[in-house]
Design an enzyme around this catalytic site. Structure first.
Site, PDB file in Angstrom:
ATOM      1  N   ASN A 100      63.733  -0.738  26.503  1.00 58.40           N
ATOM      2  CA  ASN A 100      62.750  -0.880  25.418  1.00 58.40           C
ATOM      3  C   ASN A 100      63.416  -1.138  24.074  1.00 58.40           C
ATOM      4  O   ASN A 100      63.079  -2.088  23.367  1.00 58.40           O
ATOM      5  CB  ASN A 100      61.940   0.422  25.284  1.00 58.40           C
ATOM      6  CG  ASN A 100      60.898   0.527  26.354  1.00 58.40           C
ATOM      7  OD1 ASN A 100      60.289  -0.467  26.723  1.00 58.40           O
ATOM      8  ND2 ASN A 100      60.704   1.734  26.868  1.00 58.40           N
ATOM      9  N   GLY A 112      62.007   7.792  15.410  1.00 63.28           N
ATOM     10  CA  GLY A 112      62.053   6.357  15.736  1.00 63.28           C
ATOM     11  C   GLY A 112      62.349   5.460  14.562  1.00 63.28           C
ATOM     12  O   GLY A 112      63.461   5.436  14.045  1.00 63.28           O
ATOM     13  N   ASP A 163      61.191  18.059  22.898  1.00 61.65           N
ATOM     14  CA  ASP A 163      61.590  16.845  22.186  1.00 61.65           C
ATOM     15  C   ASP A 163      61.630  17.109  20.670  1.00 61.65           C
ATOM     16  O   ASP A 163      62.593  16.774  19.989  1.00 61.65           O
ATOM     17  CB  ASP A 163      60.584  15.730  22.531  1.00 61.65           C
ATOM     18  CG  ASP A 163      60.809  14.467  21.734  1.00 61.65           C
ATOM     19  OD1 ASP A 163      61.656  13.659  22.125  1.00 61.65           O
ATOM     20  OD2 ASP A 163      60.127  14.294  20.700  1.00 61.65           O
ATOM     21  N   VAL A 185      65.781  10.477  15.487  1.00 62.44           N
ATOM     22  CA  VAL A 185      64.699  11.281  14.903  1.00 62.44           C
ATOM     23  C   VAL A 185      63.635  10.351  14.337  1.00 62.44           C
ATOM     24  O   VAL A 185      63.942   9.482  13.516  1.00 62.44           O
ATOM     25  CB  VAL A 185      65.212  12.205  13.776  1.00 62.44           C
ATOM     26  CG1 VAL A 185      64.055  12.931  13.105  1.00 62.44           C
ATOM     27  CG2 VAL A 185      66.211  13.211  14.322  1.00 62.44           C
ATOM     28  N   LYS A 209      64.837  17.218  17.784  1.00 65.70           N
ATOM     29  CA  LYS A 209      64.814  16.505  16.501  1.00 65.70           C
ATOM     30  C   LYS A 209      64.946  17.491  15.332  1.00 65.70           C
ATOM     31  O   LYS A 209      65.604  17.191  14.332  1.00 65.70           O
ATOM     32  CB  LYS A 209      63.530  15.687  16.392  1.00 65.70           C
ATOM     33  CG  LYS A 209      63.512  14.539  17.393  1.00 65.70           C
ATOM     34  CD  LYS A 209      62.127  13.951  17.571  1.00 65.70           C
ATOM     35  CE  LYS A 209      62.120  12.803  18.556  1.00 65.70           C
ATOM     36  NZ  LYS A 209      60.749  12.384  18.916  1.00 65.70           N
TER      37      LYS A 209
HETATM   38  N1  LIG Z   1      61.662   4.060  23.503  1.00 64.59           N
HETATM   39  C1  LIG Z   1      61.483   4.661  22.337  1.00 64.59           C
HETATM   40  O1  LIG Z   1      60.421   4.554  21.725  1.00 64.59           O
HETATM   41  C2  LIG Z   1      62.589   5.485  21.729  1.00 64.59           C
HETATM   42  C3  LIG Z   1      62.395   6.082  20.445  1.00 64.59           C
HETATM   43  C4  LIG Z   1      63.440   6.804  19.870  1.00 64.59           C
HETATM   44  C5  LIG Z   1      64.634   6.953  20.556  1.00 64.59           C
HETATM   45  N2  LIG Z   1      64.781   6.381  21.811  1.00 64.59           N
HETATM   46  C6  LIG Z   1      66.043   6.582  22.513  1.00 64.59           C
HETATM   47  O2  LIG Z   1      66.670   5.323  22.732  1.00 64.59           O
HETATM   48  C7  LIG Z   1      67.386   5.360  23.956  1.00 64.59           C
HETATM   49  C8  LIG Z   1      66.924   4.200  24.851  1.00 64.59           C
HETATM   50  O3  LIG Z   1      65.540   4.350  25.155  1.00 64.59           O
HETATM   51  P1  LIG Z   1      64.709   3.200  25.899  1.00 64.59           P
HETATM   52  O4  LIG Z   1      63.290   3.594  25.796  1.00 64.59           O
HETATM   53  O5  LIG Z   1      65.144   1.854  25.437  1.00 64.59           O
HETATM   54  O6  LIG Z   1      65.211   3.413  27.424  1.00 64.59           O
HETATM   55  P2  LIG Z   1      64.961   2.449  28.675  1.00 64.59           P
HETATM   56  O7  LIG Z   1      63.892   1.476  28.389  1.00 64.59           O
HETATM   57  O8  LIG Z   1      64.858   3.338  29.855  1.00 64.59           O
HETATM   58  O9  LIG Z   1      66.346   1.621  28.790  1.00 64.59           O
HETATM   59  C9  LIG Z   1      67.527   2.180  29.278  1.00 64.59           C
HETATM   60  C10 LIG Z   1      68.540   1.071  29.471  1.00 64.59           C
HETATM   61  O10 LIG Z   1      69.769   1.655  29.917  1.00 64.59           O
HETATM   62  C11 LIG Z   1      70.256   0.930  31.043  1.00 64.59           C
HETATM   63  N3  LIG Z   1      71.041   1.839  31.865  1.00 64.59           N
HETATM   64  C12 LIG Z   1      70.644   2.927  32.543  1.00 64.59           C
HETATM   65  N4  LIG Z   1      71.690   3.513  33.170  1.00 64.59           N
HETATM   66  C13 LIG Z   1      72.774   2.748  32.871  1.00 64.59           C
HETATM   67  C14 LIG Z   1      74.144   2.816  33.219  1.00 64.59           C
HETATM   68  N5  LIG Z   1      74.623   3.781  33.997  1.00 64.59           N
HETATM   69  N6  LIG Z   1      74.989   1.857  32.743  1.00 64.59           N
HETATM   70  C15 LIG Z   1      74.509   0.858  31.958  1.00 64.59           C
HETATM   71  N7  LIG Z   1      73.210   0.754  31.580  1.00 64.59           N
HETATM   72  C16 LIG Z   1      72.371   1.686  32.053  1.00 64.59           C
HETATM   73  C17 LIG Z   1      69.022   0.407  31.751  1.00 64.59           C
HETATM   74  O11 LIG Z   1      69.389  -0.698  32.538  1.00 64.59           O
HETATM   75  P3  LIG Z   1      68.280  -1.583  33.356  1.00 64.59           P
HETATM   76  O12 LIG Z   1      67.534  -2.356  32.295  1.00 64.59           O
HETATM   77  O13 LIG Z   1      69.097  -2.454  34.230  1.00 64.59           O
HETATM   78  O14 LIG Z   1      67.427  -0.579  34.067  1.00 64.59           O
HETATM   79  C18 LIG Z   1      68.148   0.050  30.548  1.00 64.59           C
HETATM   80  O15 LIG Z   1      68.468  -1.257  30.098  1.00 64.59           O
HETATM   81  C19 LIG Z   1      67.141   6.759  24.532  1.00 64.59           C
HETATM   82  O16 LIG Z   1      68.193   7.621  24.143  1.00 64.59           O
HETATM   83  C20 LIG Z   1      65.852   7.189  23.878  1.00 64.59           C
HETATM   84  O17 LIG Z   1      65.719   8.594  23.786  1.00 64.59           O
HETATM   85  C21 LIG Z   1      63.795   5.643  22.392  1.00 64.59           C
END
Ligand SMILES: NC(=O)c1ccc[n+]([C@@H]2O[C@H](COP(=O)([O-])OP(=O)(O)OC[C@H]3O[C@@H](n4cnc5c(N)ncnc54)[C@H](OP(=O)(O)O)[C@@H]3O)[C@@H](O)[C@H]2O)c1
Length: 432
Positions: free
Chosen positions: A20, A141, A207, A139, A211
């Site tokens: 994402n 977003g 969560d 924290v 934060k």
């Molecule tokens: N989403 C939000 O709104 C939000 C807000 C604030 C903070 N965050 C933080 O931002 C971070 C990412 O969140 P997200 O929502 O983008 O997560 P996500 O959509 O689940 O994406 C995770 C990514 O990591 C890759 N991945 C997983 N295991 C891996 C490994 N062993 N080696 C290499 N790549 C690997 C996945 O690959 P594949 O694509 O191949 O599956 C995917 O591309 C997290 O720490 C989250 O807490 C997110």
């Protein structure tokens, strides 16, 4: 080297995780490269991207040849200047960040669990390597809150920071405020993708506690971990609590509250709180986040925005990335490159809805004549109210749909010449 001196060598970004947030970051880097350069003097270039599954379809911003599942290789590659960790969870994210720091690369992460629980190990590794570790996105977003706390408010004696830092629970509480049960509101949040199938981390306040620990550490300069935060979730709230709160002039919000006390001690807690309806935090609805900061000199400040979502969170990551790139190039953040003269849009081309008030003669046909003038200039009317005035005159108030200043001024000029219009009573631009 300053950013002005080195504007041609790109800063090469190694991205760990392209889901994402990582995917949205790649899009922003691809779309906004020129705008970022104009604002910062930096060229940021996506150099390598580590994912779990290289066969998964990605957008055009992530060319196939950049993809790999060798995450360690990306974290330590000689042709990567800055590493961005957006995998999430503790491992392998922790080891990868440590690898990157040891290889002398600044790291940007959005990983709240990691920063809240194991931040100390990471900060020490960053200090030992003499490189930056930045985590704005961990924290709230897209809301820039950690940098203002750390930099703009660095010298401020902060007394309390209160935040709505979990959008899922704010959404559920909003629905309960409107009469839904906890179960109904949670199911709705789940169907919209706002809550996980196992919603424990959100609804029990874990969560928000992570934060709160990060906010307290940054705001007060005293290390805190998620386990130091007193925590109570929202799952035991009852409809009667909301009815009572309403009668007493409050709304119920899940707040993360960190405080510095007179004796120098600090505290952090997460729990449902009664917030007076007149307080700015009471007007934070839906899945929005807000952080309310209080300091001795500055008084009260509020930061409001999207606390999650790919693009908002990627925006915060991008800010850190620019900071990290500045740290590499020895430039100072806040120093603009030689800006080119602004291309200023003339005021007549500005567009907004307008409030227009007319004093007119109270006689048949006036309204049609006036409306005709608006129509001729392409200004369409959204609402209209007419009121008789003493002496046979009347006042007509209009609110228009979005129109340009040029068209509205042309409308007013023609209205002034109309016999039935005595005066233009007022013109106020409406915030759309
Ligand atoms: N989403 C939000 O709104 C939000 C807000 C604030 C903070 N965050 C933080 O931002 C971070 C990412 O969140 P997200 O929502 O983008 O997560 P996500 O959509 O689940 O994406 C995770 C990514 O990591 C890759 N991945 C997983 N295991 C891996 C490994 N062993 N080696 C290499 N790549 C690997 C996945 O690959 P594949 O694509 O191949 O599956 C995917 O591309 C997290 O720490 C989250 O807490 C997110």
């Amino acid at each position: 080297m300053t950013p002005e001196a080195d504007t041609t060598t790109p800063v090469r970004v190694g991205l760990l995780g392209c889901g994402n947030v990582g995917g949205a970051l790649a899009d922003l880097l691809a779309q906004d490269g020129e705008a970022i350069f104009a604002r910062t003097g930096l060229r940021l270039e996506l150099a390598r991207v580590a994912v779990r599954n290289t066969a998964k379809a990605r957008g055009p911003a992530v060319p196939e040849h950049l993809l790999t599942n060798d995450a360690v290789g990306v974290a330590t590659a000689a042709d990567v200047d800055v590493v961005v960790e957006l995998i999430g969870g503790i491992e392998p994210a922790r080891s990868l960040i440590l690898d990157a720091l040891k290889a002398g690369k600044p790291v940007v992460t959005g990983n709240k669990e990691l920063v809240a629980d194991l931040g100390e190990e990471l900060f020490q590794a960053a200090a030992a390597a003499g490189v930056a570790l930045l985590f704005e996105a961990s924290v709230a977003g897209g809301i820039p809150i950690l940098r203002p706390l750390r930099e703009s408010l660095a010298a401020e004696r902060l007394t309390r920071v209160m935040g709505i830092v979990n959008g899922t629970t704010n959404y559920i509480l909003d629905k309960m405020e409107n009469g839904e049960s906890y179960g109904e509101a949670l199911a709705e949040a789940q169907s919209l993708g706002l809550a996980e199938r196992d919603p424990t981390a959100d609804v029990e306040g874990f969560d928000a506690a992570a934060k709160a620990a990060i906010i307290a550490t940054v705001a007060f300069g005293q290390k805190m971990v998620a386990g130091d935060v007193a925590r109570e979730g929202i799952s035991s709230l009852l409809p009667g609590d909301f009815a009572f709160a309403r009668r007493m002039g409050f709304v119920i919000k899940l707040l993360a509250v960190v405080e510095r006390h007179d004796d120098g001690s600090v505290s952090a807690r997460v729990h449902p709180s009664l917030v007076p309806v007149s307080h700015p935090l009471a007007s934070v609805h839906d899945s929005f986040n807000a952080v309310f900061v209080e300091g001795e000199a500055v008084g009260q400040l509020m930061f409001f925005g999207r606390g999650a979502g790919g693009r908002p969170t990627a925006s915060a990551v991008l800010g850190d990335l620019v900071d990290a790139a500045y740290s590499l190039r020895g430039g100072a953040p806040g120093r603009l490159p030689q800006p080119v003269r602004a291309r200023i849009r003339p005021f007549e081309e500005m567009a907004s809805p307008y409030y227009v008030s007319l004093l007119v003669r109270d006689e048949p046909g006036v309204l049609a004549a006036v409306a005709g003038v608006f129509g001729r200039h392409g200004v369409s009317i959204r609402t209209m109210e007419q009121e008789g005035a003493p002496g046979g005159d009347a006042r007509i108030d209009f609110v228009t749909h979005t129109a340009t200043e040029r068209n509205v001024q042309a409308t007013l000029a023609e209205l002034r010449d109309l016999d039935v219009v005595d005066a233009i009573g007022g013109l106020i631009r409406v915030v759309a």
